[in-house]
Design an enzyme around this catalytic site. Structure first.
Site, PDB file in Angstrom:
ATOM      1  NE  ARG A 143     -81.590  -4.871 -27.735  1.00 38.49           N
ATOM      2  CZ  ARG A 143     -80.187  -4.482 -27.974  1.00 38.49           C
ATOM      3  NH1 ARG A 143     -79.514  -4.765 -26.979  1.00 38.49           N
ATOM      4  NH2 ARG A 143     -79.911  -3.966 -28.998  1.00 38.49           N
ATOM      5  NE  ARG A 197     -75.212 -11.030 -23.489  1.00 38.73           N
ATOM      6  CZ  ARG A 197     -74.321 -10.665 -24.372  1.00 38.73           C
ATOM      7  NH1 ARG A 197     -74.526  -9.679 -25.178  1.00 38.73           N
ATOM      8  NH2 ARG A 197     -73.328 -11.452 -24.940  1.00 38.73           N
ATOM      9  CD  GLU A 235     -73.027  -6.492 -31.415  1.00 45.93           C
ATOM     10  OE1 GLU A 235     -73.300  -5.309 -31.223  1.00 45.93           O
ATOM     11  OE2 GLU A 235     -72.413  -7.338 -30.833  1.00 45.93           O
ATOM     12  NE  ARG A 270     -78.777  -9.396 -31.836  1.00 47.97           N
ATOM     13  CZ  ARG A 270     -78.506  -8.401 -31.576  1.00 47.97           C
ATOM     14  NH1 ARG A 270     -77.383  -8.008 -32.072  1.00 47.97           N
ATOM     15  NH2 ARG A 270     -79.183  -7.761 -30.318  1.00 47.97           N
ATOM     16  CB  SER A 276     -68.890  -8.452 -30.508  1.00 47.93           C
ATOM     17  OG  SER A 276     -68.190  -7.438 -30.255  1.00 47.93           O
TER      18      SER A 276
END
Length: 432
Positions: free
Chosen positions: A283, A268, A355, A397, A358
């Site tokens: 991130r 990403r 998070e 994560r 999802s």
RNA sequence: GGAGAGAUGGCAGAGUCCGGUUUAAUGCACCUGACUUGAAAUCAGGCGUGGUUUUGCGACCACCGGGGGUUCGAAUCCCUCUCUCUCCGCCA
């Protein structure tokens, strides 16, 4: 993509619903006008085509009979020009319409709470207790530094740039163990079939799941070696290749639900995230994820979302990581989703839930874009399936959560029982 | 990288040289009906996808890998791209 009928027969209601839920403004007047143009042009174009077909046919027949066809040809002389003009006009209008409609987000399920942003998300449940530490805790970066410096961001910068990392030694091993553990759990206990998929995909595939046309700037695009090589992009999630397995396909009803799990890296660009989560592994431009995808009949998708979310939760439970389950409000949901649960894991150094998964039911939104359909037993018309996906889980994560939640005063990190078989039985990573 | 052959409806497979009742033969699969106690077999009929229009029946349009072109008319001719297969070379 929403059903085109919504923009024709229920334009006002659709616009109102999009405004209410997504704060998305649809230009009703423009759409209405375009739609009227489209209708007129399409009717005109098709009748010209019918005329052309008929005349071409009579030319053919006359010729077969050996008759003189010059009169016939003269009478259809200007038909071609008219048709060409009508086609071009129709094409313009349809392209405009399509580009508008392709950019409209999904309409949330009626059970989703209205809200503007993440502050209005609804906590559904919590699992586990954040641990009380009797020493000063470190964040995962410092914990890893104590473990033979196994998480090296300088090396990531050297090799690639900001938001890249090199893992080494027991941290790298732990990272691998986590993805293996997750993939085994889902394939052996939750009924997913394992898939290995391309990490580079074409533009049609990206359109199918909704990354294009609107979110191209979130991706890394790869220029092929030759001038006119196919444009490929790195996948931002395995949802993209997995869901697109059924693009332009028609499944038998008995094949549903289809469940796929894959472990892939995800890429990403994080455009627009400058300055956010700059420290650590939270991130990154590249991270691993075990992704779950489920394709169902429409009437099954809401239950399937609960089940799929449960599968992701199971990973956290087995890893003994405290988390909470959040129902996203309408304003915080992704572009293509009609209902989304986020799973948020406890991050001690931030004293926050973050998070880590999802899970979304996309309804028929993606299926319509990619024409992923199924045929009911006895029915003649194929029907759009529903598509769902969820992280099960984001590996990076999870690594962060593990290092932080299981850190010990002496700098070592204990390993939850479920994971130990994947680390040669080791119960802890030792400092030093 | 070199040479060649291909891409047709859920599948198989004709048609492509020589453009015109081919909106694609035929077979398999599938659906309905008949026969049968039931099934199989047999027989009859149906059976692609998307779209437009219509209250409905229906009518019409597009689609033969993608895109473009020639033509009154293209699965068929031309250009281009992608993909697949075969042989050679190289290679984890």
């Amino acid at each position: 993509m929403l059903d085109a009928k919504l923009f024709r027969s229920e334009l006002e209601q659709t616009a109102a619903r999009l405004k209410q839920t997504r704060n998305y403004s649809l230009d009703v007047a423009q759409l209405d006008q375009l739609e009227q143009q489209r209708k007129a042009l399409q009717v005109r174009t098709e009748s010209l085509q019918a005329e052309r077909n008929a005349s071409a046919k009579s030319v053919g027949q006359a010729k077969a009979r050996g008759e003189d066809i010059s009169d016939l040809l003269a009478s259809v002389n200007d038909l071609g020009d008219q048709l060409e003009a009508a086609k071009a006009e129709l094409n313009d209008v349809q392209e405009t319409l399509h580009s508008i409609i392709a950019g409209v987000p999904n309409i949330p399920d009626s059970g989703v709470p209205l809200g503007a942003d993440e502050n209005e998300n609804q906590e559904i449940s919590r699992w586990g207790q954040p641990r009380q530490f009797d020493f000063v805790i470190k964040d995962h970066v410092d914990v890893a530094q104590g473990l033979q410096n196994g998480m090296n961001f300088d090396q990531g910068v050297k090799l690639a740039g900001a938001r890249f990392v090199v893992l080494q030694g027991q941290i790298a091993r732990l990272h691998r163990a986590l993805s293996q553990f997750m993939l085994d759990l889902h394939t052996e206990q939750h009924g997913y079939s394992e898939a290995y998929v391309p990490y580079l995909v074409n533009q049609d595939t990206l359109f199918g799941t909704g990354q294009l046309p609107k979110f191209g700037e979130d991706l890394f695009h790869v220029q092929g070696a030759t001038e006119n090589a196919t444009a490929l992009s790195l996948i931002p999630t395995a949802e993209v290749p997995l869901t697109n397995l059924w693009r332009d396909e028609i499944a038998d009803e008995a094949q549903l639900p289809l469940q796929y799990a894959a472990h892939t890296p995800c890429f990403r660009s994080e455009a627009g995230s400058h300055g956010r989560d700059t420290r650590g592994l939270i991130r990154q431009h590249q991270f691993d994820k075990v992704e779950l995808v489920c394709l169902t009949r429409p009437e099954d998708s809401m239950n399937a979302l609960e089940t799929l979310t449960g599968h992701a939760e199971r990973v956290l439970q087995l890893l003994e990581l405290p988390y909470r389950k959040v129902l996203l409000c309408t304003g915080d949901m992704g572009f293509g989703s009609c209902k989304t649960y986020d799973l948020e894991v406890w991050i001690p150094s931030q004293e926050k839930y973050r998070e880590i998964s999802s899970c979304s039911n996309m309804g028929d939104f993606q299926a319509r874009r990619m024409q992923a359909r199924f045929r009911r037993k006895g029915a003649n018309k194929p029907e759009l399936m529903h598509t769902l996906n969820g992280s099960g889980l984001a590996v990076g994560r999870t690594l962060v959560a593990l290092l932080e939640n299981f850190q010990q005063a002496d700098g070592s990190v204990s390993i939850p029982a479920a994971l130990q078989p994947y680390l040669a039985g080791k119960a802890q990573l030792s400092a030093g």
